[in-house]
Scaffold this active site. Structure first.
Site, mmCIF file in Angstrom:
data_model
loop_
_atom_site.group_PDB
_atom_site.id
_atom_site.type_symbol
_atom_site.label_atom_id
_atom_site.label_comp_id
_atom_site.label_asym_id
_atom_site.label_seq_id
_atom_site.Cartn_x
_atom_site.Cartn_y
_atom_site.Cartn_z
ATOM 1 N N ASP A 239 -4.526 -13.759 -0.173
ATOM 2 C CA ASP A 239 -5.742 -12.982 -0.033
ATOM 3 C C ASP A 239 -5.542 -12.078 1.182
ATOM 4 O O ASP A 239 -4.735 -12.381 2.059
ATOM 5 C CB ASP A 239 -6.925 -13.944 0.175
ATOM 6 N N ASP B 185 -8.417 -9.931 3.032
ATOM 7 C CA ASP B 185 -9.529 -9.905 3.977
ATOM 8 C C ASP B 185 -9.841 -11.301 4.511
ATOM 9 O O ASP B 185 -10.215 -12.191 3.757
ATOM 10 C CB ASP B 185 -10.762 -9.324 3.271
#
Length: 249
Positions: free
Chosen positions: A14, A16
């Site tokens: 991922d 963010d």
């Protein structure tokens, strides 16, 4: 002596909150450790935002930093610098359903009592619709204010509950991620969607690193998938520590 890269292991990240601060930029430390990691294993990024935002956070050289780049949960997929897949929520829902859904969201947001409202409340992406009660044009300070308010008053959770009840027949899933918004996409189009693009590679280990790994978070499905080895992190520094322990000693 140079170690041979293990092409049977892939590390998916991922972006963010995992590789960057929320809506922030990748640090030199993250860029450097990813370069080292790519010499050891296959590397992929999987984010909910569109490719332009992925490039904004990771840098213009993002496609050279990884072997796979999956934006919008993998609805837009690159292998190296080659686009290998693109899917559209517009084709899935059709224009009439999209208009009905958007109209409901705009009316709902208009009636919300929250500290601030700015602009860009609905962002239509290739594979999903992003709903932002405060508006994506908010400043960093306003973003933090809304997140603090939302943690206490559960604005996004209530919004999602209303949508689930109203549009039960639409076949949609809702995922709260980041600080200010939530994503809407067809069931099965969560981050596990990106795994469709790598199954033929027959990886022996698929590691996933994410921060929103709790039920309802936008990393939960891929983090808890039987196909992956999930690693829950709290910030980029946490990611670096785990990578050093697992792959870079």
């Amino acid at each position: 002596m140079t170690e041979t890269r293990n092409n049977k292991i892939i590390a998916l990240f991922d972006i963010d909150g995992t590789l960057t601060p929320s809506r922030g930029l990748a640090s030199k430390e993250i860029v450097d450790i990813l370069a080292k990691l790519k010499q050891r294993v296959v590397v992929g990024f999987v984010g909910g935002s569109d490719f332009d935002k992925q490039k904004e956070q990771m840098g213009d050289d993002v496609l050279n930093m990884c072997d796979y780049s999956f934006s919008e949960n993998g609805l837009v997929a690159y292998k190296g610098d080659t686009l290998i897949h693109r899917a559209s929520i517009k084709d899935f829902l059709g224009e009439d359903k999209i208009k009905e859904f958007v109209n409901f969201c705009l009316h709902y947001i208009a009636d919300l009592e929250i500290p601030q409202k700015r602009g860009t409340f609905i962002e239509f992406r290739s594979g999903l619709i992003n709903i932002c009660p405060v508006g994506r044009n908010c400043s960093q300070e306003e973003r933090i204010n809304f997140n603090t308010y939302d943690n206490e008053h559960h604005v996004r959770e209530a919004f999602v509950s209303a949508l689930e009840e109203k549009f039960e027949s639409f076949g949609l899933k809702y995922s709260i991620g980041g600080q200010i918004s939530f994503d809407v996409f067809p069931i099965g189009w969560d981050k596990t969607y990106c795994l469709n693009h790598i199954r033929d590679e027959q990886f022996e280990e698929i590691h996933f690193f994410g921060d929103k790994t709790y039920p309802g978070g936008n990393d939960y499905e891929i983090y808890s998938s039987e196909e992956t080895i999930g690693h829950s992190v709290t910030c980029p520094e946490d990611t670096i520590a785990i990578l050093n322990e697992l792959f870079l000693q």
